[in-house]
Design a protein around this motif. Structure first.
Motif, PDB file in Angstrom:
ATOM      1  N   THR A 120      39.393  39.580  37.980  1.00 62.41           N
ATOM      2  CA  THR A 120      38.979  38.214  38.283  1.00 62.41           C
ATOM      3  C   THR A 120      39.156  37.912  39.760  1.00 62.41           C
ATOM      4  O   THR A 120      38.275  37.333  40.406  1.00 62.41           O
ATOM      5  CB  THR A 120      39.778  37.200  37.443  1.00 62.41           C
ATOM      6  OG1 THR A 120      39.557  37.458  36.062  1.00 62.41           O
ATOM      7  CG2 THR A 120      39.366  35.775  37.760  1.00 62.41           C
TER       8      THR A 120
ATOM      9  N   ASP B 221      44.301  34.919  31.510  1.00 63.57           N
ATOM     10  CA  ASP B 221      45.357  35.294  32.452  1.00 63.57           C
ATOM     11  C   ASP B 221      46.046  36.601  32.077  1.00 63.57           C
ATOM     12  O   ASP B 221      47.091  36.943  32.635  1.00 63.57           O
ATOM     13  CB  ASP B 221      46.389  34.176  32.593  1.00 63.57           C
ATOM     14  CG  ASP B 221      47.041  33.805  31.267  1.00 63.57           C
ATOM     15  OD1 ASP B 221      46.664  34.400  30.228  1.00 63.57           O
ATOM     16  OD2 ASP B 221      47.926  32.926  31.269  1.00 63.57           O
TER      17      ASP B 221
ATOM     18  N   GLY C  62      41.620  30.339  27.576  1.00 64.76           N
ATOM     19  CA  GLY C  62      41.912  30.157  28.993  1.00 64.76           C
ATOM     20  C   GLY C  62      41.881  28.685  29.337  1.00 64.76           C
ATOM     21  O   GLY C  62      41.205  27.882  28.687  1.00 64.76           O
TER      22      GLY C  62
ATOM     23  N   THR D 251      42.966  32.854  40.277  1.00 63.57           N
ATOM     24  CA  THR D 251      42.020  33.304  39.250  1.00 63.57           C
ATOM     25  C   THR D 251      41.170  32.138  38.738  1.00 63.57           C
ATOM     26  O   THR D 251      40.629  32.196  37.639  1.00 63.57           O
ATOM     27  CB  THR D 251      42.767  33.949  38.070  1.00 63.57           C
ATOM     28  OG1 THR D 251      43.706  33.006  37.531  1.00 63.57           O
ATOM     29  CG2 THR D 251      43.503  35.201  38.492  1.00 63.57           C
ATOM     30  N   LEU D 252      41.032  31.085  39.563  1.00 60.07           N
ATOM     31  CA  LEU D 252      40.292  29.895  39.149  1.00 60.07           C
ATOM     32  C   LEU D 252      38.883  29.895  39.751  1.00 60.07           C
ATOM     33  O   LEU D 252      38.693  29.544  40.920  1.00 60.07           O
ATOM     34  CB  LEU D 252      41.030  28.626  39.564  1.00 60.07           C
ATOM     35  CG  LEU D 252      42.374  28.354  38.869  1.00 60.07           C
ATOM     36  CD1 LEU D 252      43.010  27.101  39.437  1.00 60.07           C
ATOM     37  CD2 LEU D 252      42.160  28.221  37.365  1.00 60.07           C
TER      38      LEU D 252
ATOM     39  N   THR E 166      39.035  28.659  34.564  1.00 56.33           N
ATOM     40  CA  THR E 166      39.414  30.070  34.679  1.00 56.33           C
ATOM     41  C   THR E 166      38.250  31.029  34.473  1.00 56.33           C
ATOM     42  O   THR E 166      38.416  32.238  34.619  1.00 56.33           O
ATOM     43  CB  THR E 166      40.529  30.413  33.675  1.00 56.33           C
ATOM     44  OG1 THR E 166      40.120  30.016  32.355  1.00 56.33           O
ATOM     45  CG2 THR E 166      41.826  29.692  34.031  1.00 56.33           C
TER      46      THR E 166
ATOM     47  N   VAL F   3      47.660  24.391  36.303  1.00 55.09           N
ATOM     48  CA  VAL F   3      46.278  24.764  36.598  1.00 55.09           C
ATOM     49  C   VAL F   3      45.427  23.516  36.809  1.00 55.09           C
ATOM     50  O   VAL F   3      44.697  23.394  37.793  1.00 55.09           O
ATOM     51  CB  VAL F   3      45.691  25.634  35.464  1.00 55.09           C
ATOM     52  CG1 VAL F   3      44.196  25.820  35.645  1.00 55.09           C
ATOM     53  CG2 VAL F   3      46.388  26.990  35.441  1.00 55.09           C
TER      54      VAL F   3
END
Length: 268
Positions: A170, A162, A4, A200-201, A8, A244
């Motif tokens: 998540t 992910d 990831g 999803t962070l 994440t 990201v």
């Protein structure tokens, strides 16, 4: 092995797994690599050896006999292969621990000289007894992904943060986290917007929540919320090759600019 990008939640997963197994009194070794600290590549293996010796007296005695009789090991001339073969594998027959033995290696990508360690993980870990379980987390850097895809002698399950199977859970977890952190500071609509912006962070959510719940320079939580929401445009990220990291960059940048006139007047 769990891949990831930064932020994440890989480390959260790793530490939670280790914590849960410790709660049921299973021997658990958690080793976290950190670029800011100087770790030898063989450190996860020697840490595991140390933990096994602490739990199993027969393993400890066999290890002690080897160290007393091997001058080269006494001098500390270790590498990953020697650590695995001479300190770990040689003494596994004397191990009498029942139940799973859990080994968690977090942030393998932060091991700078990792080639030897990755090779041992790929080539030798199948020699461990069947009750050993390994969880490895890393960013999906090419040398690591290539090593584990089809080349490992051990059965390896590769997962990504992910993956659709993870993504929904998540988002739910982040929503719960944001609600708990900010329920005293913001309304339900604002909390929902912030949780949605996190995607999803986990790292983004954690930074945002801390800034809002501990406002500086006379600001109110809603002022901080508005500053945070200015950082939700992916296109403003400096790192265009990695959206990201660009997204994380934005939230750090906006907070730093808000906290300092010097930062606010500087083109980053």
């Amino acid at each position: 092995i769990l891949f990831g990008q930064a932020g994440t939640g890989k480390s959260t997963v790793a530490q939670e797994v280790a914590w849960r197994y410790r709660q049921i009194d299973r021997l658990t070794t958690l080793f976290v690599f950190d670029r800011s600290k100087s770790y030898e590549p063989h450190s996860p293996i020697t840490t595991l050896v140390h933990n096994l010796a602490g739990r199993c007296s027969s393993f400890k005695q066999a290890l002690s006999d080897t160290l007393n009789n091997d001058v080269s090991l006494q001098r500390g001339t270790l590498n990953c292969y020697v650590a695995f073969v001479d300190l770990l594998a040689r003494h596994l027959k004397s191990l009498n621990i029942l139940g799973p033995i859990v080994v968690v290696i977090d942030a393998l990508d932060e091991c700078e000289s990792r080639n030897a360690l990755v090779s041992v993980l790929v080539e030798k870990m199948h020699e461990l007894p069947e009750n050993f379980r390994l969880l490895i987390t890393a960013r999906p850097e090419k040398d690591i992904t290539d090593a584990f895809r089809g080349k490992s002698k051990s059965p390896v399950r590769i997962m990504y943060m992910d993956d659709q199977a993870f993504a929904a859970d998540t988002r739910d977890d982040i929503a719960k986290y944001v609600h708990e952190e900010l329920k005293q500071h913001l309304g339900a609509v604002e909390i929902g917007r912030l949780a949605g912006a996190s995607g999803t962070l986990f790292q983004w959510a954690a930074v945002a929540c801390k800034f809002i719940s501990e406002p500086h320079m006379g600001r109110q939580p809603r002022d901080c919320f508005n500053i945070i929401m200015q950082s939700t445009d992916m296109e403003n990220g400096r790192n265009t090759k990695n959206p990201v990291e660009g997204y994380l960059y934005n939230v750090y940048r906006n907070i730093l600019c808000a906290l300092s006139d010097e930062w606010a007047n500087t083109q980053l």
